[in-house]
Design an enzyme around this catalytic site. Structure first.
Site, PDB file in Angstrom:
ATOM      1  N   TYR A 147       2.741  -0.605  13.436  1.00  0.00           N
ATOM      2  CA  TYR A 147       2.701   0.617  14.247  1.00  0.00           C
ATOM      3  C   TYR A 147       2.677   1.912  13.436  1.00  0.00           C
ATOM      4  O   TYR A 147       2.610   2.991  14.010  1.00  0.00           O
ATOM      5  CB  TYR A 147       3.885   0.656  15.219  1.00  0.00           C
ATOM      6  CG  TYR A 147       5.251   0.513  14.602  1.00  0.00           C
ATOM      7  CD1 TYR A 147       5.893   1.593  14.000  1.00  0.00           C
ATOM      8  CD2 TYR A 147       5.922  -0.721  14.621  1.00  0.00           C
ATOM      9  CE1 TYR A 147       7.151   1.460  13.436  1.00  0.00           C
ATOM     10  CE2 TYR A 147       7.188  -0.855  14.066  1.00  0.00           C
ATOM     11  CZ  TYR A 147       7.797   0.238  13.473  1.00  0.00           C
ATOM     12  OH  TYR A 147       9.050   0.101  12.920  1.00  0.00           O
TER      13      TYR A 147
ATOM     14  N   ARG B 130      12.715   6.709   7.965  1.00  0.00           N
ATOM     15  CA  ARG B 130      13.104   5.308   7.773  1.00  0.00           C
ATOM     16  C   ARG B 130      12.036   4.636   6.919  1.00  0.00           C
ATOM     17  O   ARG B 130      10.943   4.331   7.390  1.00  0.00           O
ATOM     18  CB  ARG B 130      13.237   4.615   9.142  1.00  0.00           C
ATOM     19  CG  ARG B 130      13.357   3.110   9.037  1.00  0.00           C
ATOM     20  CD  ARG B 130      13.821   2.474  10.325  1.00  0.00           C
ATOM     21  NE  ARG B 130      12.999   2.749  11.482  1.00  0.00           N
ATOM     22  CZ  ARG B 130      11.857   2.123  11.797  1.00  0.00           C
ATOM     23  NH1 ARG B 130      11.368   1.213  10.984  1.00  0.00           N
ATOM     24  NH2 ARG B 130      11.206   2.427  12.895  1.00  0.00           N
TER      25      ARG B 130
ATOM     26  N   HIS C 216      12.830  -1.165  11.194  1.00  0.00           N
ATOM     27  CA  HIS C 216      13.954  -0.810  12.061  1.00  0.00           C
ATOM     28  C   HIS C 216      15.105  -1.781  11.822  1.00  0.00           C
ATOM     29  O   HIS C 216      16.252  -1.370  11.637  1.00  0.00           O
ATOM     30  CB  HIS C 216      13.519  -0.856  13.515  1.00  0.00           C
ATOM     31  CG  HIS C 216      14.631  -0.668  14.489  1.00  0.00           C
ATOM     32  ND1 HIS C 216      15.281   0.539  14.654  1.00  0.00           N
ATOM     33  CD2 HIS C 216      15.230  -1.527  15.345  1.00  0.00           C
ATOM     34  CE1 HIS C 216      16.222   0.415  15.563  1.00  0.00           C
ATOM     35  NE2 HIS C 216      16.221  -0.826  15.995  1.00  0.00           N
TER      36      HIS C 216
END
Length: 399
Positions: free
Chosen positions: A305, A292, A296
């Site tokens: 993160y 990805r 998200h």
């Protein structure tokens, strides 16, 4: 937008293997991971290297043997236009035109390759990120945006394209797909069902239940997991001790890991899995090992993160750039083709933007419809209360 934007072996099925190596730091610093996947990894089915070189595969070459230069250009066009649509939707959300958007950036090959492997009579159960699969099934991209704008409950008739509405509840569509596939088998049809989900959804109980039922009833369903490495901020190694495709072994059906940034490999492996399903051989788990590239959703900040180095490593494996290199090296596409496609992609972006801004507001009372099949006294009461509330504004305006 440029069409070569850098936003981005022999298989061993359901065999023991090493999970991806990773390291993490806790506290206020971002998580640092190592997510290297070698092209020569025997677990990974790959037909096109990141450099755009064709790799022979004795088992899966047959499933792309008949592909023509026109077909290759078509796959490239699909990925470019899907990425352009996705970029426009992200921009629309940032400008307040959509409430939320789940980007597919980096996952175009997994979706276009698998989507083009389906037949018209197959049935597709997506999650909420399968914009490329929707494109392959003939769903107008503007119809995908109504739900994210809050003006409808989906925007298309699932039976018109055999493409189910987007499913927000994580993993539940795998149960729907399995039940549908069991019905297909009982009806004696030779079509197949494919269910899409992510690595995060693979930890859901619904997915495990669907695996159980699909295996026991030999349902003609393909479970297509897009392992994009992150379930929001949770890395894959926090969810499993083995590669996800190996989970199929415990349920009694085959699993395959495919290079999810290789559109040819995704096309070939999905064709193989769908043919297994149609011929009565039961379910298959396909793990498309991809990444990805973006957040998200537009409410997420991935810089909190994951490390920049990780994204940069995956940008070198960009699915669109990979196929472009192959097209150019094989003399299957010239600059005129790429220029024409870039103009087409910009036209698509304009059409999407205009369509979203022209969407009418929904009827304020539509939310009370279809709550119960035969109506309900409480819903009637709530509708009346809401009507009185709405009327109070008219009274104020009239003063």
């Amino acid at each position: 937008m440029t069409v070569d934007s850098s936003a981005a072996s022999q298989p061993r099925r359901s065999a023991a293997g090493k999970a991806g190596t990773a390291g993490s730091k806790t506290g206020t610093k971002r998580t640092t991971r190592t997510t290297t996947q070698k092209s020569t990894d025997p677990e990974l089915v790959q037909l096109l290297t990141p450099e755009g070189k064709r790799v022979k595969n004795a088992e899966y070459d047959a499933y792309v043997a008949g592909i023509t230069p026109d077909d290759l250009r078509g796959l490239y066009r699909d990925m470019v236009l899907t990425r352009r649509f996705d970029a426009e939707a992200t921009a629309l959300q940032r400008q307040g035109e959509l409430g939320l958007w789940a980007s597919l950036l980096g996952q175009e090959a997994a979706q276009i390759g698998s989507g083009r492997a389906t037949r018209e009579d197959d049935y597709v159960f997506p999650t909420y990120r399968e914009h490329g699969v929707a494109w392959c099934r003939g769903v107008d991209p503007t119809n995908l945006l109504g739900m994210f704008r809050g003006v409808n409950h989906g925007g298309w008739d699932p039976n018109s394209n055999n493409f189910h509405l987007y499913t927000i509840v994580i993993g539940s569509q795998t149960l729907h797909a399995t039940g549908y596939a069991m019905g297909v088998a009982k009806d004696g049809a030779d079509s197949a069902v494919i269910a899409y989900f992510g690595d995060g959804a693979s930890s859901q109980g619904d997915v495990a239940e669907s695996f159980t039922f699909a295996a026991v009833y030999n349902a003609p369903v393909v479970f297509f997991c897009q392992n994009n490495q992150w379930a929001i901020s949770e890395p894959t190694e926090k969810q499993t001790r083995v590669p996800l495709y190996q989970r199929a072994q415990g349920f009694g059906f085959p699993g395959v890991r495919v290079d999810g940034n290789d559109v040819l490999a995704c096309l070939a492996v999905t064709k193989w899995a769908l043919e297994r399903a149609r011929s009565g051989e039961g379910p298959t788990l396909v793990e498309a090992y991809t990444y990805r590239m973006g957040a998200h959703t537009t409410s997420d900040d991935p810089t909190k993160y994951r490390a920049d180095e990780e994204r940069e490593a995956w940008e070198a494996k960009d699915p669109i750039l990979r196929l472009r290199r192959y097209l150019e090296a094989s003399n299957h596409a010239d600059e005129g083709f790429f220029a024409e496609l870039e103009a087409e992609s910009e036209a698509l972006g304009r059409r999407v933007r205009e369509a979203v801004r022209a969407m009418p507001d929904p009827d304020n009372f539509a939310m009370f419809e279809h709550v119960y099949a035969d109506g309900h006294a409480l819903v009637d009461e709530e509708r009346a209360q809401f009507a009185a509330y709405q009327a109070s504004f008219a009274d104020v305006e009239g003063v």
